[in-house]
Design a protein around this motif. Sequence first.
Motif, mmCIF file in Angstrom:
data_model
loop_
_atom_site.group_PDB
_atom_site.id
_atom_site.type_symbol
_atom_site.label_atom_id
_atom_site.label_comp_id
_atom_site.label_asym_id
_atom_site.label_seq_id
_atom_site.Cartn_x
_atom_site.Cartn_y
_atom_site.Cartn_z
ATOM 1 N N VAL A 260 -21.270 -7.292 -10.100
ATOM 2 C CA VAL A 260 -19.654 -6.940 -10.402
ATOM 3 C C VAL A 260 -19.291 -7.553 -8.966
ATOM 4 C CG1 VAL A 260 -18.192 -5.163 -10.063
ATOM 5 C CG2 VAL A 260 -19.833 -5.172 -11.856
ATOM 6 N N GLU A 261 -19.973 -7.245 -7.803
ATOM 7 C CA GLU A 261 -19.445 -7.716 -6.564
ATOM 8 C C GLU A 261 -19.245 -9.197 -6.355
ATOM 9 O OE1 GLU A 261 -21.215 -6.293 -2.730
ATOM 10 O OE2 GLU A 261 -19.626 -7.381 -1.786
ATOM 11 N N THR A 262 -20.566 -9.878 -6.769
ATOM 12 C CA THR A 262 -20.781 -11.250 -6.877
ATOM 13 C C THR A 262 -19.484 -11.655 -7.509
ATOM 14 O OG1 THR A 262 -23.293 -11.111 -6.643
ATOM 15 C CG2 THR A 262 -22.141 -13.155 -7.209
ATOM 16 N N ILE A 263 -19.283 -11.383 -8.714
ATOM 17 C CA ILE A 263 -18.376 -12.051 -9.503
ATOM 18 C C ILE A 263 -16.892 -11.610 -9.329
ATOM 19 C CG2 ILE A 263 -17.796 -10.479 -11.583
ATOM 20 C CD1 ILE A 263 -19.324 -13.931 -11.610
ATOM 21 N N ALA A 264 -16.568 -10.543 -8.622
ATOM 22 C CA ALA A 264 -15.182 -10.387 -8.051
ATOM 23 C C ALA A 264 -15.029 -11.121 -6.896
ATOM 24 C CB ALA A 264 -15.179 -8.861 -7.849
ATOM 25 N N MET A 265 -15.924 -11.382 -6.073
ATOM 26 C CA MET A 265 -15.773 -12.241 -4.823
ATOM 27 C C MET A 265 -15.903 -13.937 -5.094
ATOM 28 S SD MET A 265 -14.950 -10.012 -3.133
ATOM 29 C CE MET A 265 -14.594 -10.629 -1.309
ATOM 30 N N TRP A 266 -16.120 -14.277 -6.164
ATOM 31 C CA TRP A 266 -16.385 -15.591 -6.420
ATOM 32 C C TRP A 266 -15.042 -16.297 -6.585
ATOM 33 C CZ3 TRP A 266 -16.927 -17.657 -11.935
ATOM 34 C CH2 TRP A 266 -17.347 -19.140 -11.941
ATOM 35 N N ASP A 267 -14.856 -17.394 -6.046
ATOM 36 C CA ASP A 267 -13.637 -18.367 -6.147
ATOM 37 C C ASP A 267 -13.942 -19.296 -7.130
ATOM 38 O OD1 ASP A 267 -11.109 -19.383 -5.712
ATOM 39 O OD2 ASP A 267 -12.306 -21.045 -4.033
ATOM 40 N N PRO A 268 -13.545 -19.201 -8.412
ATOM 41 C CA PRO A 268 -13.651 -20.074 -9.427
ATOM 42 C C PRO A 268 -13.198 -21.436 -9.361
ATOM 43 C CG PRO A 268 -13.190 -18.088 -10.335
ATOM 44 C CD PRO A 268 -12.775 -18.059 -8.892
ATOM 45 N N PRO A 269 -13.742 -22.568 -9.761
ATOM 46 C CA PRO A 269 -13.098 -23.703 -9.693
ATOM 47 C C PRO A 269 -11.836 -23.851 -10.079
ATOM 48 C CG PRO A 269 -15.081 -24.012 -11.128
ATOM 49 C CD PRO A 269 -14.988 -22.484 -10.684
ATOM 50 N N MET A 270 -10.916 -24.416 -9.285
ATOM 51 C CA MET A 270 -9.532 -24.563 -9.501
ATOM 52 C C MET A 270 -9.171 -25.824 -10.185
ATOM 53 S SD MET A 270 -7.678 -25.466 -5.835
ATOM 54 C CE MET A 270 -6.221 -26.135 -6.551
ATOM 55 N N ARG A 271 -8.302 -25.812 -10.931
ATOM 56 C CA ARG A 271 -7.692 -26.960 -11.433
ATOM 57 C C ARG A 271 -6.168 -26.932 -11.970
ATOM 58 N NH1 ARG A 271 -10.990 -25.349 -15.478
ATOM 59 N NH2 ARG A 271 -10.263 -24.920 -17.490
ATOM 60 N N PHE A 272 -5.366 -27.812 -11.758
ATOM 61 C CA PHE A 272 -4.059 -27.853 -12.131
ATOM 62 C C PHE A 272 -3.668 -28.240 -13.709
ATOM 63 C CE2 PHE A 272 -3.660 -28.497 -7.331
ATOM 64 C CZ PHE A 272 -2.986 -27.426 -7.228
ATOM 65 N N ASN A 273 -2.747 -27.796 -14.320
ATOM 66 C CA ASN A 273 -2.270 -28.392 -15.551
ATOM 67 C C ASN A 273 -0.812 -28.836 -15.043
ATOM 68 O OD1 ASN A 273 -0.424 -26.065 -15.842
ATOM 69 N ND2 ASN A 273 -2.065 -24.940 -16.888
ATOM 70 N N ASP A 274 -0.119 -29.669 -15.989
ATOM 71 C CA ASP A 274 1.272 -30.123 -15.918
ATOM 72 C C ASP A 274 2.311 -28.995 -15.227
ATOM 73 O OD1 ASP A 274 1.419 -32.725 -16.362
ATOM 74 O OD2 ASP A 274 2.777 -32.351 -18.098
ATOM 75 N N THR A 275 2.202 -27.977 -15.826
ATOM 76 C CA THR A 275 3.127 -26.867 -15.272
ATOM 77 C C THR A 275 2.617 -26.211 -13.963
ATOM 78 O OG1 THR A 275 3.506 -25.851 -17.392
ATOM 79 C CG2 THR A 275 3.789 -24.504 -15.800
ATOM 80 N N THR A 276 1.237 -26.152 -13.512
ATOM 81 C CA THR A 276 0.928 -25.523 -12.112
ATOM 82 C C THR A 276 1.029 -26.329 -11.143
ATOM 83 O OG1 THR A 276 -1.143 -25.921 -12.932
ATOM 84 C CG2 THR A 276 -0.452 -23.721 -13.314
ATOM 85 N N ARG A 277 0.930 -27.654 -11.479
ATOM 86 C CA ARG A 277 0.938 -28.860 -10.454
ATOM 87 C C ARG A 277 2.304 -28.824 -10.114
ATOM 88 N NH1 ARG A 277 -0.462 -32.590 -13.437
ATOM 89 N NH2 ARG A 277 -2.618 -32.520 -12.992
#
Length: 481
Positions: A260-277
């Motif tokens: 649980v600690e490992t997964i909560a502190m993990w920074d998953p790979p980021m990516r944008f879509n049209d909206t978020t970019r």
Amino acid sequence: MQRTDSRRHRLGLYTNQMLRLCLSLCLAVSFALAAEPPDWKKIDEETLKHYQALIRIDSTDPPGNETRVVDYVKTVLDAEGIPYIVAAKDPARANIIARLKGNGSKRPLLIVGHSDTVKVDEKKWIYPPFSATRKDGYIYGRGTIDDKDNLTASLMTLILLKRSGIKLDRDVIFLSEAGEEAATGPGIEYLVEEHWKDIEAEICLAEGGLVTRRNGEIRYALIQTAEKSPNLVRLTAHGPAGHGSRPLRTNAIVHLSRAVETIAMWDPPMRFNDTTRYYFEKLASVSTPEEAARYNSLFDSQKSAAAREYLAQNEPGNYSMLHTSISPNIIRAGYQINVIPSSAEAELDVRALPDEDMPKFLDAIRKQINDPAVDVTLEKRNDRPRTDPSSIHSEAYAALEAANRSVYDTSTIPVMSTGATDMAFLRARGVQCYGIGPMIDEEDAPKGFGAHSDQERLLEEAIYKFVRFNWDVVTNLAASK
Ligand SMILES: [Zn+2]
């Protein structure tokens, strides 16, 4: 502006025709009436009346009792001669659908407000939650910003359209929707399954956006064009059972806690879509230099990690928009103090990006945890469907941008909700949905006046402006040009 010009143009043509053809005075008068700009002062009074009346109806969900709202809306529609149908899976939890017919050259526009509100802890409210108290420029009450604001503005827009006699290229459908805040069964799910022909539309406007102010100054308008989709991922750790007096390094709880600690502190790979970019680019353009530098560095692979860490700690909503997020929210393990349990489990609330490949994402979680004693499984979760974002290059988005300029003199930023909304059911059926909302001070939610808080309020002028905004958008999209 555009509307005024085309009105003058039409008026000119009409005058010529009238002279040439000696059309009856009666027709000319009725046209003049139709073309009059709305009398906003009078409309504001009417808006306030309906807004307060709707807030005063207790439609706390559960249990909902949204039929009380429907009964009120019925009297308003009856007075205007607007036809409607009541659609109810549960008689106490009705939806109401009203339609103004267009010439059918374009597909319908659906305007939605949900009629239920979340629960209240009555003793914590300064003004009683269903009083709609009007005080120092604010209206107080449960639902003032979620969602009796949208409900009022869409209802007013429908009324004004009917009275104006404006010819429509597309049907405009008003929906007062039950069951948004808790189970969606009596509301959007029922409507999509049993009343699809009554609400089917090309475009939908519902809750999910806002116009934001800081220090009393408008900063920008947010339009929700996408949302993340909720998933339930379960971690199950296994280990040998045993006597609590002889601790085991292989204890299932120990495995689970590490995972649980490992997964909560993990920074998953980021990516944008049209909206978020577009969101982060535009946000940078209206932010302080320090904030702007941070948002811009998200696009720079060298600086992005530091910016993400800052967001993770200080702007969790913006951080969550960057990737599929994971929040461990439930843990279960153990049943007796002297027994080492043989299993322990955690439930992760995983909010997926619209294009996430969940089996692949689960593999990535397994790799992070890297412990054969912990199983990672995707469970069934009764929730809103996964959908693609609505276009920011559409006629509807352009109309929303235009109305934000004309009503608020501000620019528009598309946003992806980290939470789920009922628009997911409509987007899943191909409707282009846009979340809109009134003008709200950034400072208000931290002070405890936000949606779902122990005190909810809206600036009185904001509900009036929101009706004008809705009117601009709906006439732009639906009125015959
Ligand atoms: Zn809501």
